[in-house]
Design a protein around this motif. Structure first.
Motif, PDB file in Angstrom:
ATOM      1  N   UNK A 256       0.844  -1.206   0.000  1.00  0.00           N
ATOM      2  CA  UNK A 256       0.000   0.000   0.000  1.00  0.00           C
ATOM      3  C   UNK A 256       0.871   1.244   0.000  1.00  0.00           C
ATOM      4  N   UNK A 257       1.794   1.296  -0.935  1.00  0.00           N
ATOM      5  CA  UNK A 257       2.767   2.385  -0.949  1.00  0.00           C
ATOM      6  C   UNK A 257       2.366   3.549  -1.853  1.00  0.00           C
ATOM      7  N   UNK A 258       1.220   3.465  -2.525  1.00  0.00           N
ATOM      8  CA  UNK A 258       0.711   4.577  -3.331  1.00  0.00           C
ATOM      9  C   UNK A 258      -0.788   4.742  -3.100  1.00  0.00           C
ATOM     10  N   UNK A 259      -1.263   5.952  -3.312  1.00  0.00           N
ATOM     11  CA  UNK A 259      -2.695   6.223  -3.257  1.00  0.00           C
ATOM     12  C   UNK A 259      -2.990   7.320  -4.258  1.00  0.00           C
TER      13      UNK A 259
ATOM     14  N   UNK B 138      10.672  10.949   2.451  1.00  0.00           N
ATOM     15  CA  UNK B 138      10.461   9.821   1.540  1.00  0.00           C
ATOM     16  C   UNK B 138       9.008   9.678   1.088  1.00  0.00           C
ATOM     17  N   UNK B 139       8.198  10.717   1.279  1.00  0.00           N
ATOM     18  CA  UNK B 139       6.806  10.721   0.841  1.00  0.00           C
ATOM     19  C   UNK B 139       6.634  11.832  -0.192  1.00  0.00           C
ATOM     20  N   UNK B 140       6.104  11.489  -1.367  1.00  0.00           N
ATOM     21  CA  UNK B 140       6.011  12.431  -2.478  1.00  0.00           C
ATOM     22  C   UNK B 140       4.608  12.417  -3.090  1.00  0.00           C
TER      23      UNK B 140
ATOM     24  N   UNK C 122      -1.195  11.582  -7.152  1.00  0.00           N
ATOM     25  CA  UNK C 122      -0.692  10.288  -6.683  1.00  0.00           C
ATOM     26  C   UNK C 122       0.311  10.529  -5.560  1.00  0.00           C
ATOM     27  N   UNK C 123      -0.012  10.032  -4.378  1.00  0.00           N
ATOM     28  CA  UNK C 123       0.899  10.101  -3.242  1.00  0.00           C
ATOM     29  C   UNK C 123       1.621   8.766  -3.166  1.00  0.00           C
ATOM     30  N   UNK C 124       2.926   8.798  -2.891  1.00  0.00           N
ATOM     31  CA  UNK C 124       3.668   7.543  -2.881  1.00  0.00           C
ATOM     32  C   UNK C 124       4.910   7.627  -2.002  1.00  0.00           C
ATOM     33  N   UNK C 125       5.358   6.460  -1.587  1.00  0.00           N
ATOM     34  CA  UNK C 125       6.607   6.323  -0.849  1.00  0.00           C
ATOM     35  C   UNK C 125       7.751   6.115  -1.828  1.00  0.00           C
ATOM     36  N   UNK C 126       8.923   6.574  -1.465  1.00  0.00           N
ATOM     37  CA  UNK C 126      10.129   6.244  -2.203  1.00  0.00           C
ATOM     38  C   UNK C 126      10.199   4.729  -2.353  1.00  0.00           C
ATOM     39  N   UNK C 127      10.588   4.248  -3.510  1.00  0.00           N
ATOM     40  CA  UNK C 127      10.559   2.805  -3.805  1.00  0.00           C
ATOM     41  C   UNK C 127      11.381   1.974  -2.813  1.00  0.00           C
TER      42      UNK C 127
END
Length: 117
Positions: free
Chosen positions: A30-33, A56-58, A94-99
């Motif tokens: 669940x690293x993107x929304x 680390x959240x973009x 799109x909100x996401x965590x660094x890979x």
């Protein structure tokens, strides 16, 4: 990585409207929304992201009918974007965590602020 369902945000009307959306991302599943917002031509769209794991959240901003990003969070300093919209329509935030962080199973709580005027 699997994305959470995209909540639809109601059309933003001509008067300034502010949405504050809170959530949590957790890798790896669940690293993107995605959030979808409808903006009218000529409105100024503002998006700001605040996160407890700020580094680390973009977020990215893409017009739904296009592959071209208006904003790519990983390549810009800061966590905010504002611009007058030339083409009305649906936009995806799109909100996401660094890979690498997502693959480690890390998490981040966020508040996404969206307004248009």
């Amino acid at each position: 990585m699997r994305k959470a369902p995209s909540p639809a945000i109601p059309s933003i009307c001509p008067a300034a409207v502010l949405y504050k959306l809170k959530g949590k991302l957790k890798g790896p599943d669940n690293s993107t929304r995605d959030y979808v917002v409808h903006v009218k031509k000529g409105q100024t769209l503002s998006v700001a992201l605040d996160a407890d794991k700020f580094s680390w959240t973009y977020f990215d901003l893409v017009r739904q009918e296009s592959d071209e990003a208006l904003f790519v969070g990983e390549t810009h300093d800061g966590k905010a974007w504002q611009q007058q919209i030339q083409d009305g329509g649906k936009y995806i935030i799109r909100i996401y965590l660094d890979r690498a962080v997502a693959l480690r199973g890390e998490s981040s709580r966020y508040t996404l602020s969206i307004s248009a005027s």
